[in-house]
Design an enzyme around this catalytic site. Structure first.
Site, short mmCIF file in Angstrom:
data_model
loop_
_atom_site.label_atom_id
_atom_site.label_comp_id
_atom_site.label_asym_id
_atom_site.label_seq_id
_atom_site.Cartn_x
_atom_site.Cartn_y
_atom_site.Cartn_z
N SER A 187 -0.84 1.03 7.94
CA SER A 187 0.71 1.69 7.56
C SER A 187 0.38 2.95 7.39
CB SER A 187 1.38 0.89 6.55
OG SER A 187 0.94 0.94 5.40
N ALA B 244 0.98 -1.21 -0.01
CA ALA B 244 0.03 0.15 0.09
C ALA B 244 0.88 1.16 -0.04
CB ALA B 244 -1.01 -0.08 1.22
N ALA B 245 1.98 1.01 -0.14
CA ALA B 245 3.18 2.51 -0.24
C ALA B 245 2.70 3.43 -1.53
CB ALA B 245 4.39 2.17 -0.41
N GLY B 246 2.24 2.41 -2.51
CA GLY B 246 1.69 3.34 -3.67
C GLY B 246 0.28 3.96 -3.43
N ASP B 247 -0.44 3.33 -2.72
CA ASP B 247 -1.85 4.12 -2.37
C ASP B 247 -1.60 5.20 -1.38
OD1 ASP B 247 -2.61 1.65 -3.69
OD2 ASP B 247 -2.89 0.41 -1.78
O1 RIB Z 1 -1.98 -1.85 -2.94
C1 RIB Z 1 -2.21 -2.90 -1.89
C2 RIB Z 1 -3.47 -3.72 -1.98
O2 RIB Z 1 -3.54 -4.29 -3.34
C3 RIB Z 1 -3.79 -4.65 -1.05
O3 RIB Z 1 -4.20 -3.63 0.11
C4 RIB Z 1 -4.70 -5.33 -1.49
O4 RIB Z 1 -6.09 -5.63 -1.00
C5 RIB Z 1 -4.71 -5.28 -2.99
O5 RIB Z 1 -5.78 -4.47 -3.29
#
Ligand code: RIB
Length: 317
Positions: free
Chosen positions: A301, A259-262
């Site tokens: 995170s 999830a760093a990219g998110d």
């Molecule tokens: O970017 C990370 C995410 O990718 C995770 O939380 C997982 O659910 C997938 O969607």
């Protein structure tokens, strides 16, 4: 005070296992530290944006999530987690016939991961669902999208964002080629190096900052207005209509890059919605992503605003 952010995308419950190294095809290995953590690229972006913006009535930028979950306990838990940080979840609909999306995630000793997603209810998000939310998109400054929901819903969100002049930020993940008609609707695309390769029809591979600039410009030629190629611990490269530049990453000890990219995309949207210029927004996004890799899990995170501001102040001092 920023305008609102609308996130169109997936909500998944993540099943996470720590492993010494990622398994090879056909191999059984032992893992440890099993955890169930709220995730999904869309929900992660909404959660991180709300934490960074101080979402909710009377606070900074409001964040609204549009997506679908199943009529089950994971759906209830995912919505509650988002609501807990002030995300408006009234656009998260229930699909009776499908289970809430889940992801199986291995995280190795270096913090790298491999992820498999079963979309479930995410796959039922439709262009019609997005049309019913036109009023929310009309008031948004930024619309965040990814590719874990049907492409028709993504296209409807992009079209609506363009119609009302909201800045669309597309994370083209999971990697796939996209038709020009969709790319031409995107204001900012944020592929990582593998996703950038796939968008221009090349096999996924690691690339240098120079190669990333060339890839970003090729994606621009396909119709995207600006491209930010995310290079993990090498930072990112921005390719816009009138300039290109690189922004370095912050050196941190990575525990888990999930999830760093998110978090990066959420921080970028928050900063742009607050009126920051691109250089400043990218520094903010890199700092938020850097903090997120020091912690395990997806939504677990996401950093608070004060932590990102403190890191940026330390670097400036
Ligand atoms: O970017 C990370 C995410 O990718 C995770 O939380 C997982 O659910 C997938 O969607």
């Amino acid at each position: 005070m920023g305008g609102s952010i609308v996130v169109i995308g997936s909500l998944n419950m993540d099943f996470v296992l720590a492993v010494d190294r990622l398994p090879l095809p056909g191999e059984t290995i032992l893992g440890h530290g099993f955890r169930v953590i709220p995730g999904g690229k869309g929900a992660n972006q909404a959660y991180a944006a709300a934490k960074l913006a101080g979402s909710g009535p009377g606070h900074g930028t409001a964040v609204r999530m549009l997506g679908r979950v199943g009529a089950d306990s994971f759906g209830v838990a995912l919505k509650a987690n988002l609501a807990g940080v002030g995300v408006d979840i009234s656009g998260v609909l229930e699909t009776e016939s499908e289970a809430t999306g889940v992801a199986c995630i291995h995280v190795d000793a270096a913090g790298q991961n491999s992820i498999t997603v079963a979309p479930g209810a995410n796959g039922a998000l439709s262009a019609g669902d997005i049309d019913s939310e036109r009023w929310a998109i009309a008031g948004a400054r930024c619309v965040l999208l990814q590719l874990e929901v049907p492409i028709e819903a993504v296209a409807a969100g992009l079209r609506e964002a363009q119609r009302v002049g909201a800045t669309s930020i597309l994370d083209p993940a999971p990697a796939r080629a996209l038709p020009k008609e969709i790319l031409q609707l995107v204001d900012i695309a944020t592929p990582n190096e593998n996703e950038a390769c796939v968008l221009v029809g090349m096999p996924p591979s690691r690339v240098s900052a120079d190669d990333a600039t060339a890839l970003g410009n090729k994606i621009r030629e396909l119709g995207v207005r600006s491209v930010i190629v995310k290079l993990g611990d090498q930072g990112c490269v921005y390719c816009g209509p009138d300039r290109t530049f690189a922004t370095p990453a912050f050196a941190m000890r990575a525990v888990d890059s999930t999830a760093a990219g998110d978090t990066f995309n959420a921080a970028l949207a928050v900063s742009l919605a607050e009126g920051a210029e691109m250089e400043e927004a990218l520094r903010f996004a890199n700092a938020a992503a850097a903090i997120s890799v020091t912690r395990a899990g997806a939504q677990t995170s996401a950093p608070a605003r004060a932590e990102v501001d403190a890191l940026l102040a330390r670097i400036r001092a």
